[in-house]
Structures are given as structure tokens and as C-alpha cells.
Design a protein around this motif. Sequence first.
Motif, PDB file in Angstrom:
ATOM      1  N   LEU B   8       0.799  -1.233   0.000  1.00  0.00           N
ATOM      2  CA  LEU B   8       0.000   0.000   0.000  1.00  0.00           C
ATOM      3  C   LEU B   8       0.829   1.280   0.000  1.00  0.00           C
ATOM      4  CD1 LEU B   8      -2.890  -1.137   2.383  1.00  0.00           C
ATOM      5  CD2 LEU B   8      -3.001  -0.868  -0.095  1.00  0.00           C
ATOM      6  N   THR B   9       2.091   1.191   0.357  1.00  0.00           N
ATOM      7  CA  THR B   9       3.002   2.351   0.253  1.00  0.00           C
ATOM      8  C   THR B   9       4.446   1.863   0.168  1.00  0.00           C
ATOM      9  OG1 THR B   9       4.165   3.477   2.089  1.00  0.00           O
ATOM     10  CG2 THR B   9       1.900   2.898   2.494  1.00  0.00           C
ATOM     11  N   LYS B 148       2.537   7.791   2.905  1.00  0.00           N
ATOM     12  CA  LYS B 148       1.254   7.404   3.504  1.00  0.00           C
ATOM     13  C   LYS B 148       0.376   6.731   2.443  1.00  0.00           C
ATOM     14  CE  LYS B 148       1.088  10.853   7.178  1.00  0.00           C
ATOM     15  NZ  LYS B 148       0.399  12.020   7.753  1.00  0.00           N
ATOM     16  N   VAL B 149      -0.545   5.906   2.924  1.00  0.00           N
ATOM     17  CA  VAL B 149      -1.479   5.208   2.040  1.00  0.00           C
ATOM     18  C   VAL B 149      -2.429   6.223   1.400  1.00  0.00           C
ATOM     19  CG1 VAL B 149      -3.361   3.508   2.024  1.00  0.00           C
ATOM     20  CG2 VAL B 149      -1.346   3.149   3.486  1.00  0.00           C
ATOM     21  N   ASN B 150      -2.734   6.085   0.121  1.00  0.00           N
ATOM     22  CA  ASN B 150      -3.786   6.926  -0.454  1.00  0.00           C
ATOM     23  C   ASN B 150      -4.863   6.091  -1.133  1.00  0.00           C
ATOM     24  OD1 ASN B 150      -3.204   6.477  -3.174  1.00  0.00           O
ATOM     25  ND2 ASN B 150      -1.893   8.266  -3.337  1.00  0.00           N
ATOM     26  N   LEU B 151      -6.015   6.704  -1.337  1.00  0.00           N
ATOM     27  CA  LEU B 151      -7.164   5.978  -1.866  1.00  0.00           C
ATOM     28  C   LEU B 151      -7.000   5.612  -3.333  1.00  0.00           C
ATOM     29  CD1 LEU B 151     -10.451   7.627  -0.538  1.00  0.00           C
ATOM     30  CD2 LEU B 151      -9.489   5.412   0.062  1.00  0.00           C
ATOM     31  N   GLU B 152      -6.565   6.571  -4.153  1.00  0.00           N
ATOM     32  CA  GLU B 152      -6.612   6.338  -5.598  1.00  0.00           C
ATOM     33  C   GLU B 152      -5.675   5.216  -6.031  1.00  0.00           C
ATOM     34  OE1 GLU B 152      -5.693   9.083  -4.052  1.00  0.00           O
ATOM     35  OE2 GLU B 152      -3.908  10.020  -4.925  1.00  0.00           O
ATOM     36  N   LEU B 181     -12.384  -2.240  -1.609  1.00  0.00           N
ATOM     37  CA  LEU B 181     -12.507  -0.790  -1.763  1.00  0.00           C
ATOM     38  C   LEU B 181     -12.910  -0.463  -3.210  1.00  0.00           C
ATOM     39  CD1 LEU B 181     -11.926   1.561   0.251  1.00  0.00           C
ATOM     40  CD2 LEU B 181      -9.872   1.975  -1.085  1.00  0.00           C
ATOM     41  N   TYR B 192     -16.550   8.834  -5.947  1.00  0.00           N
ATOM     42  CA  TYR B 192     -15.897   8.232  -4.796  1.00  0.00           C
ATOM     43  C   TYR B 192     -14.673   9.027  -4.367  1.00  0.00           C
ATOM     44  CZ  TYR B 192     -14.113   4.825  -1.552  1.00  0.00           C
ATOM     45  OH  TYR B 192     -13.672   4.214  -0.401  1.00  0.00           O
ATOM     46  N   LYS B 195     -14.171  11.825  -1.702  1.00  0.00           N
ATOM     47  CA  LYS B 195     -13.989  11.569  -0.270  1.00  0.00           C
ATOM     48  C   LYS B 195     -12.582  11.860   0.220  1.00  0.00           C
ATOM     49  CE  LYS B 195     -17.091   7.642   0.421  1.00  0.00           C
ATOM     50  NZ  LYS B 195     -17.178   6.435   1.252  1.00  0.00           N
ATOM     51  N   THR B 196     -11.623  11.807  -0.674  1.00  0.00           N
ATOM     52  CA  THR B 196     -10.253  11.788  -0.190  1.00  0.00           C
ATOM     53  C   THR B 196      -9.674  13.184   0.054  1.00  0.00           C
ATOM     54  OG1 THR B 196      -7.980  11.272  -0.837  1.00  0.00           O
ATOM     55  CG2 THR B 196      -9.562  11.438  -2.589  1.00  0.00           C
ATOM     56  N   SER B 197      -8.900  13.282   1.100  1.00  0.00           N
ATOM     57  CA  SER B 197      -8.217  14.536   1.435  1.00  0.00           C
ATOM     58  C   SER B 197      -7.244  14.903   0.328  1.00  0.00           C
ATOM     59  CB  SER B 197      -7.449  14.364   2.742  1.00  0.00           C
ATOM     60  OG  SER B 197      -6.528  13.298   2.631  1.00  0.00           O
ATOM     61  N   HIS B 198      -6.657  13.887  -0.283  1.00  0.00           N
ATOM     62  CA  HIS B 198      -5.710  14.081  -1.367  1.00  0.00           C
ATOM     63  C   HIS B 198      -6.410  14.800  -2.526  1.00  0.00           C
ATOM     64  CE1 HIS B 198      -2.073  13.300  -3.508  1.00  0.00           C
ATOM     65  NE2 HIS B 198      -2.585  12.440  -4.354  1.00  0.00           N
TER      66      HIS B 198
END
Lengths: 235, 235
Positions: B8-9, B148-152, B181, B192, B195-198
Amino acid sequence: MKHIEVCLTPALLPLYDLKGSVVVVIDIFRATSSISYGIDNGADAIIPVASVEECLSYQGNGYLLGAERNGEVVNGFDFGNSPFSYTRELVEGKTLVLTTTNGTHAINVSKNADEIVIGSFLNLSAVCEYLVKQNKNIFLLCSGWKNKVNLEDTLFAGAVVNKLKDKFDALCDSSVLAEDLYLAAQSDLHEYMKKTSHSERLKKLGIEKDIAFCLNVDLIHSVPVIKEGKIVKSE
Amino acid sequence: MKHIEVCLTPALLPLYDLKGSVVVVIDIFRATSSISYGIDNGADAIIPVASVEECLSYQGNGYLLGAERNGEVVNGFDFGNSPFSYTRELVEGKTLVLTTTNGTHAINVSKNADEIVIGSFLNLSAVCEYLVKQNKNIFLLCSGWKNKVNLEDTLFAGAVVNKLKDKFDALCDSSVLAEDLYLAAQSDLHEYMKKTSHSERLKKLGIEKDIAFCLNVDLIHSVPVIKEGKIVKSE
């Protein structure tokens, strides 16, 4: 508004600043479930230690000594991290010393935090209510499996995010990810957990009963916290 | 049966052994999307470099130099990692040198792998078909955001797992997590991602068009791979 962050494994901890936060240590299979159960069942305190050697140094003096490595009780110890070793009959009025593969490691690396709380599905609601009362930033630390991400700890983090997101900002990507995973799994956690390799491995160890037990939501109401290096019941 | 693993990272890379595997480097917003688009649009090669200084050392000699840090084009460079800088008009027949915050870092830490492939939603199916042909273990490396892990990136890894899980074992917890996910998000990736801060941060940078573009599935059919340190179109 205070915020929630989720850290999916202790290996990522150096990326975060824990100062001023309440850390919730999460090791669902099985350390933090068993610790929560033991504290609820009247254990005076549980002392988390990093190594088997350190655990042994407490021998004598009336302590109960527990040690788990790779899912099994370490040779020469009476118990590991099966919740069924933490019943009232066995632990009431006793002080336990415990070392585990992942959970006690996560506790030890959280020392910069303002406060450390022990979380599990067994005491999910109680932990969430406690966190609301503290009104500090929340840091959910998944213990993972040997520093890799695991499903069960991520699911629990997602459950906490889901319960608290109206009262805290939960905007980091790991929070979103954890909550959505929980939403996909919540209708039947036990069925969902059959997907994980970790569960498969635990099954080989013959501890399916432990797994089923650790997925009981809100069985107990105690919130274990760390005071002066010992895990005790919060006031 | 060969297997798929998801990391994931890059911060978790030391926990894995890449030998014998094909690594897919994933940096959806925006490096690996733009690289895939540029290669499809006829760039001869893209040379990924770690630092802005290294990038500058290629100046002259007909190279196009790109540098991105913290989502913005580095001062003095012509382009960063917006896909709209990688059109046929701009890149056909050219060799680009590129350094980015996350994506080129992930490429550089994957050097132990048998082969490195560049993946994005733009070429999802083409990448999956390529991976099936290679018939090696697959390692999906999410670039994340500053470790850090990100959603995309997780979503894209999940899309690959979803497409290939009948042909490969995908049992690691991160694979299960990524696929679930993706299943939650696939009906409307763009919605979708709000939702992410990124995504929020990228919005502040005024690159919403880039984000929308990078979420187009199967727009192109090229599969960029690394040969002798350069990203080129696979044969």
C-alpha cells in the motif's frame, strides 16, 4: 473540531506525530481483545513487555506470565493471547505480564502519545464513548501482522471512524478506506473474515473459537488504558 | 498458480521480496497516468530520475524536462505531471526526463524486481493482459502520498486484483482490502474520489481536470515498461 487518523501498521508510525493524541492500540486477533476481556474480568493490571526474556524476569512474586509468538503459546509459559485464558476465574485480582508478536510491540512504540487506550470489538462502544469524553485528537494504531497491514485491525479502525465521524474530522485516506471496508463487512464480520489469509493461518493453529469470540461486538464495557506502564481499567 | 501481492506504500517495501516478480508501479494522481499517456502518444522514452538536480543535468541535448514537487511544477521547468503536458503534439518522438514527488520514487525503489510496469486506470485492461502473458508473480506497488497510504492508488490495485483473481492467487490482506474498496467505488470512481483529502488538496491546486482525466478507464492500450532505466512502450 478534533480529528481521527488511522495508521494501518506500526511500520508507518514514523510518518505521524502522536503528541497530544489519544492512541487506540488495535490487535483484534488476539492481544487487545484478550487484554480488554482480562481487564473486564477483574485483572488488577496487565504489564505489556517487549521480549520473552523481559516477561520471564517477572517470574515468582505472584505474577501470571503470558507469552505468544507466531500465534502460539511460547514454551514454558502458561498462556498466550487466547481470550479464554483471560476469564474471571483465571485473572481476577491478579497482575499479568504479557508479550505478544504484534500487540505489545504496538503499545511500546506509542509512548509519545498523551494517552494509550486498548481497543477491540468486545469493547467497541465503550472505547468510542471514552474517546468522545477525552476530546483530543484520536490516533487509531493497527498492529497488523509483522508490520504488514491486516484486515481485522483495519476493520476495527473503520468501525471507530464510523461511530465517531460526526464528532471528529476523519479525512485521512486511511480513515476513509478503513470505514468503507467496515461498511462492506459489518453485516457479518465473521463471514467477512474468512477472506483473510491471517484467518486461514489462525485456523491452522486451531483457534477458530478465539476468532469467533474476538468478533463479538460490545460484549463488555471496560476501557483499558495505560498508567505508568501498566494496563489498568480506566476510571 | 502465481500470486498477486499489494503493497500500500513504498514505506512497507522492505517487508517484501520482489525477486522474480513483475512490479506494477501505481501513482494515479498523476505520474503513472501521465507517463502511460505520454508513451501512448508516441514519446520515445521517459527517463525517471530521483531528484530535481539529476533532472537538470539532462538539460540541452533535446530532452524535455519535467519536475513536480508537492503537486506543482518546479520553478524553471516546462511541465510537471499533468497528463495534458503529455499529448501527442507535445511528446511524439521526444525523450522526456521526469522527477515527481511519489511516482518516480516508487520506480526507483523497485529495482530488485524482474520487470517494472507502469499502471494507471487509463491503461488498466492493457496492463492486466500484459501481466497474464508474463505469467510471473505480480507485485502491485502503490506510490501513496509521501509514504502514507492513499485511496486512488489502492483503488487501482484493487481493480487489478478484481480483474486477475481468477488467474492468480490474491490472498494477502492488502489485496482483499484493495479489491473491496474498488468494488465499493467502481460504479462512480470520480464521485468516490471526492472523499479523499488528497483529492481535496489537488482541487486546491486547480487540477480537477487532471483528476477527472486520470480516472478514465481504458482510454489507451499501451503498456509502459522499464528497459535499461528508461520507460518505453512494451513490445
